[in-house]
Design an enzyme around this catalytic site. Structure first.
Site, PDB file in Angstrom:
ATOM      1  N   LYS A 181      23.932  -0.424   6.998  1.00 46.66           N
ATOM      2  CA  LYS A 181      24.064  -1.787   6.489  1.00 46.66           C
ATOM      3  C   LYS A 181      23.184  -1.970   5.245  1.00 46.66           C
ATOM      4  O   LYS A 181      23.634  -2.438   4.220  1.00 46.66           O
ATOM      5  CB  LYS A 181      23.674  -2.773   7.590  1.00 46.66           C
ATOM      6  CG  LYS A 181      23.794  -4.220   7.182  1.00 46.66           C
ATOM      7  CD  LYS A 181      23.465  -5.161   8.321  1.00 46.66           C
ATOM      8  CE  LYS A 181      23.350  -6.584   7.805  1.00 46.66           C
ATOM      9  NZ  LYS A 181      22.975  -7.550   8.832  1.00 46.66           N
ATOM     10  N   GLU A 187      15.943   7.363   8.203  1.00 50.33           N
ATOM     11  CA  GLU A 187      16.596   8.406   9.016  1.00 50.33           C
ATOM     12  C   GLU A 187      17.950   8.772   8.406  1.00 50.33           C
ATOM     13  O   GLU A 187      18.294   9.946   8.231  1.00 50.33           O
ATOM     14  CB  GLU A 187      16.834   7.902  10.454  1.00 50.33           C
ATOM     15  CG  GLU A 187      15.590   7.764  11.300  1.00 50.33           C
ATOM     16  CD  GLU A 187      14.950   6.393  11.223  1.00 50.33           C
ATOM     17  OE1 GLU A 187      15.181   5.673  10.213  1.00 50.33           O
ATOM     18  OE2 GLU A 187      14.211   6.033  12.149  1.00 50.33           O
ATOM     19  N   GLY A 241      23.606  -5.645  12.688  1.00 48.57           N
ATOM     20  CA  GLY A 241      23.818  -4.208  12.906  1.00 48.57           C
ATOM     21  C   GLY A 241      24.437  -3.910  14.260  1.00 48.57           C
ATOM     22  O   GLY A 241      25.396  -3.145  14.373  1.00 48.57           O
ATOM     23  N   HIS A 358      24.136  10.476  42.612  1.00 47.94           N
ATOM     24  CA  HIS A 358      23.377  11.648  43.047  1.00 47.94           C
ATOM     25  C   HIS A 358      22.033  11.724  42.347  1.00 47.94           C
ATOM     26  O   HIS A 358      21.391  12.777  42.356  1.00 47.94           O
ATOM     27  CB  HIS A 358      24.206  12.908  42.788  1.00 47.94           C
ATOM     28  CG  HIS A 358      25.468  12.927  43.612  1.00 47.94           C
ATOM     29  ND1 HIS A 358      25.508  13.435  44.885  1.00 47.94           N
ATOM     30  CD2 HIS A 358      26.710  12.432  43.354  1.00 47.94           C
ATOM     31  CE1 HIS A 358      26.737  13.289  45.369  1.00 47.94           C
ATOM     32  NE2 HIS A 358      27.479  12.667  44.468  1.00 47.94           N
ATOM     33  N   LYS A 468       8.011   1.096  11.778  1.00 44.13           N
ATOM     34  CA  LYS A 468       8.555   1.691  10.541  1.00 44.13           C
ATOM     35  C   LYS A 468       7.468   1.728   9.462  1.00 44.13           C
ATOM     36  O   LYS A 468       7.296   2.718   8.769  1.00 44.13           O
ATOM     37  CB  LYS A 468       9.702   0.833   9.997  1.00 44.13           C
ATOM     38  CG  LYS A 468      11.017   0.961  10.708  1.00 44.13           C
ATOM     39  CD  LYS A 468      12.076   0.187   9.891  1.00 44.13           C
ATOM     40  CE  LYS A 468      13.256  -0.194  10.730  1.00 44.13           C
ATOM     41  NZ  LYS A 468      14.184  -1.120  10.062  1.00 44.13           N
TER      42      LYS A 468
HETATM   43  O1  LIG Z   1      22.572   0.052   9.278  1.00 40.08           O
HETATM   44  P1  LIG Z   1      21.149   0.191   8.885  1.00 40.08           P
HETATM   45  O2  LIG Z   1      20.744  -0.778   7.814  1.00 40.08           O
HETATM   46  O3  LIG Z   1      20.861   1.628   8.475  1.00 40.08           O
HETATM   47  O4  LIG Z   1      20.261  -0.134  10.121  1.00 40.08           O
HETATM   48  C1  LIG Z   1      20.265   0.646  11.279  1.00 40.08           C
HETATM   49  C2  LIG Z   1      19.475   0.013  12.400  1.00 40.08           C
HETATM   50  O5  LIG Z   1      18.099   0.016  12.075  1.00 40.08           O
HETATM   51  C3  LIG Z   1      17.289  -1.122  12.157  1.00 40.08           C
HETATM   52  O6  LIG Z   1      15.957  -0.719  12.277  1.00 40.08           O
HETATM   53  C4  LIG Z   1      17.644  -2.123  13.225  1.00 40.08           C
HETATM   54  O7  LIG Z   1      16.736  -2.116  14.289  1.00 40.08           O
HETATM   55  C5  LIG Z   1      19.041  -1.977  13.783  1.00 40.08           C
HETATM   56  O8  LIG Z   1      19.500  -3.254  14.128  1.00 40.08           O
HETATM   57  C6  LIG Z   1      19.982  -1.348  12.802  1.00 40.08           C
HETATM   58  O9  LIG Z   1      21.258  -1.252  13.393  1.00 40.08           O
END
Ligand SMILES: O=P(O)(O)OC[C@H]1O[C@H](O)[C@H](O)[C@@H](O)[C@@H]1O
Length: 506
Positions: A181, A187, A241, A358, A468
């Site tokens: 987004k 990552e 997200g 199980h 983060k």
């Molecule tokens: O889609 P992005 O901007 O890469 O975000 C990916 C994800 O990371 C963030 O840290 C939020 O906690 C999530 O809500 C989000 O879906």
């Protein structure tokens, strides 16, 4: 708090209970008769929903009001599945034409990929909402997938994730979808860079345009990364997200199941949206299930909730719900910024049946903690082995029965099953794209109802920021000079330990 007699008494005293406490929503048949309810408790819960303004806040969400106050945004994932002729306004503009423009572009692209024999593998690189939705749904709907195409999902910054995937695919036959987004998630950008280098090494720079597309709300960063924005599919800041699987974030899923399958998936969401928007609270599935959850949490002090799909294809559904529920309602302050009075969102967990039986069901049956359960099952499997399916479903029905009614054994306490353990039974004919959309929308709106009753903002996620920020600070300290000393002593020592080993192990 209103208590109820044990489930065995509730059933014995009320022969109509099993018929009365069932709600139908779309293709879902939801039996909540094994919940600790009677008509008085139910009436009280619905009163509390009304008092909390569930209906007006629901209408405000559908109308595009900025109910996400800390980010000053509308919350309009429901517009992503609105029919072409619907009108949904965000900030005075009808967003439905934009939604369908992107859907049309995705459909044309998906058709092209599906018709292109050179592409056999699609790798979605994303994390959180940009991974869990499509990854869960692609697994759930594999039976509806294109026979030539395999979808892979790379999310973790752990190099093991991308390494494993790149070992399984060939550069010439792989399409990468970089899904983010914000297009700022470390990552995803790290994985995307590694994938790009791998591709360029094999096929040269020119191959990037043919083998990489992006899904994002941030065109500038997509261009900066080196993906032509002609190869980008957009969405909007009013899509959270964890609510984005039915936006362009679902592109990998659309390539797998085709534009028609994806349309059916969206129609499934829309069916439940309409149910949630229009059904009276007494017959409104998200409201009923949401308020049952409130009863467990607020009145009965239950901290967790298990979601147990009797469908192997839904193996990732509990993980998907963990983000949906825990990132939405894991909050400690109200919309006004005050500390909440009690607990908020439950700890959500689960595994497919029968595997869970199980493993952890011992605790469900005889442990000291009561875990409310959602069981999910289907009449018709997406595989040819009906004998397996009969066994699977008999286990589902048996577990719900055993939990609710137990079996007394006063002579051998270790064989005593106390019963009175609650569950909801969600059934549908078959796990199709539409039914999966219906299930997801059901849970989205349950989360909404509960967030409203707790008076919290279910649509921000500030709690993920601190970690983060600290990681960004620590990253250069792992390699730089001098040794870091600015953290607490435990963190300093851990960093020093890593630095020492890093330099000797190469
Ligand atoms: O889609 P992005 O901007 O890469 O975000 C990916 C994800 O990371 C963030 O840290 C939020 O906690 C999530 O809500 C989000 O879906």
């Amino acid at each position: 708090m209103i208590g109820t007699p044990p489930l065995s008494d509730l059933f014995a005293d009320d022969p109509g209970r099993a018929e009365r406490y069932v709600v139908e929503a779309g293709d879902l048949r939801i039996d909540y008769s094994k919940q600790p309810l009677n008509d008085d408790v139910l009436a009280d819960l619905l009163e509390r929903a009304r008092d909390a303004g569930v209906e007006s806040r629901r209408d405000a969400m559908f109308a595009g009001e900025h109910i996400n106050v800390t980010e000053d945004r509308a919350v309009l994932h429901t517009a992503l599945r609105a029919p072409r002729d619907a009108v949904v306004e965000a900030d005075g503009e009808n967003v439905v034409p934009d939604v369908h423009e992107v859907l049309d572009a995705m459909s044309a692209f998906a058709d092209r990929v599906r018709a292109d024999d050179r592409i056999t593998d699609v790798v979605n690189i994303g994390i959180g909402g940009s991974d869990l939705g499509p990854a869960m749904a692609a697994q759930a709907l594999e039976a509806f997938g294109h026979p030539r195409i395999t979808c892979h999902f790379v999310s973790n910054v752990d190099g093991a994730d991308i390494h494993r995937t790149l070992q399984r695919v060939e550069p010439a036959s792989t399409l990468f979808i970089v899904a983010s987004k914000t297009f700022g998630t470390i990552e995803t950008l790290t994985n995307a860079r590694t994938a790009r280098s791998w591709l360029v090494e094999a096929l040269g720079d020119d191959a990037v345009a043919d083998h990489f597309v992006a899904v994002s709300t941030n065109a500038e960063r997509v261009a900066e990364f080196g993906i032509d924005t002609a190869n980008m599919f957009g969405f909007w800041d009013w899509v959270g997200g964890r609510y984005s699987v039915d936006s362009a974030i679902g592109l990998s899923l659309m390539i797998l199941i085709g534009p028609d399958g994806f349309r059916a998936f969206l129609d499934g969401f829309h069916t439940i949206d309409e149910h949630f928007r229009t059904a009276p609270l007494e017959q409104n599935a998200p409201v009923l299930l949401g308020m049952i959850g409130i009863h467990h949490s607020d009145d009965l002090g239950r901290d967790t909730k298990a979601v147990l799909p009797y469908a192997q294809e839904l193996a990732r559904f509990p993980a998907y719900l963990q983000q949906l529920d825990m990132e939405s309602n894991g909050k400690q302050v109200t919309l006004d910024g005050d500390l909440v009075a009690g607990d908020t969102g439950p700890i959500v967990w689960g595994e497919p049946g029968t595997n869970g039986q199980h493993a952890f069901y011992q605790l469900l049956h005889q442990g000291t903690r009561i875990v409310p359960v959602d069981f999910i099952g289907f009449a018709t499997p997406n595989h040819p082995y009906r004998n397996h399916h009969d066994l699977l479903m008999s286990n589902l029905f048996a577990q719900a029965e055993a939990l609710a009614f137990g079996r007394r054994n006063p002579d051998e306490p270790h064989r005593n099953f106390p019963g009175d353990r609650p569950s909801t039974l969600i059934l549908a004919d078959r796990l199709t794209p539409s039914v999966l959309g219906q299930l997801i929308a059901l849970y989205e709106h349950i989360v909404f109802v509960q967030g409203t009753v707790w008076g919290i903002n279910s649509f921000d996620q500030w709690g993920v920021e601190l970690g983060k920020e600290l990681a960004n600070r620590i990253t250069p300290e792992l390699t730089g000079d001098p040794d870091p000393t600015q953290h607490d002593t435990s963190t300093n020592n851990a960093i020093a330990w890593y630095r020492a080993r890093r330099s000797t192990s190469g």
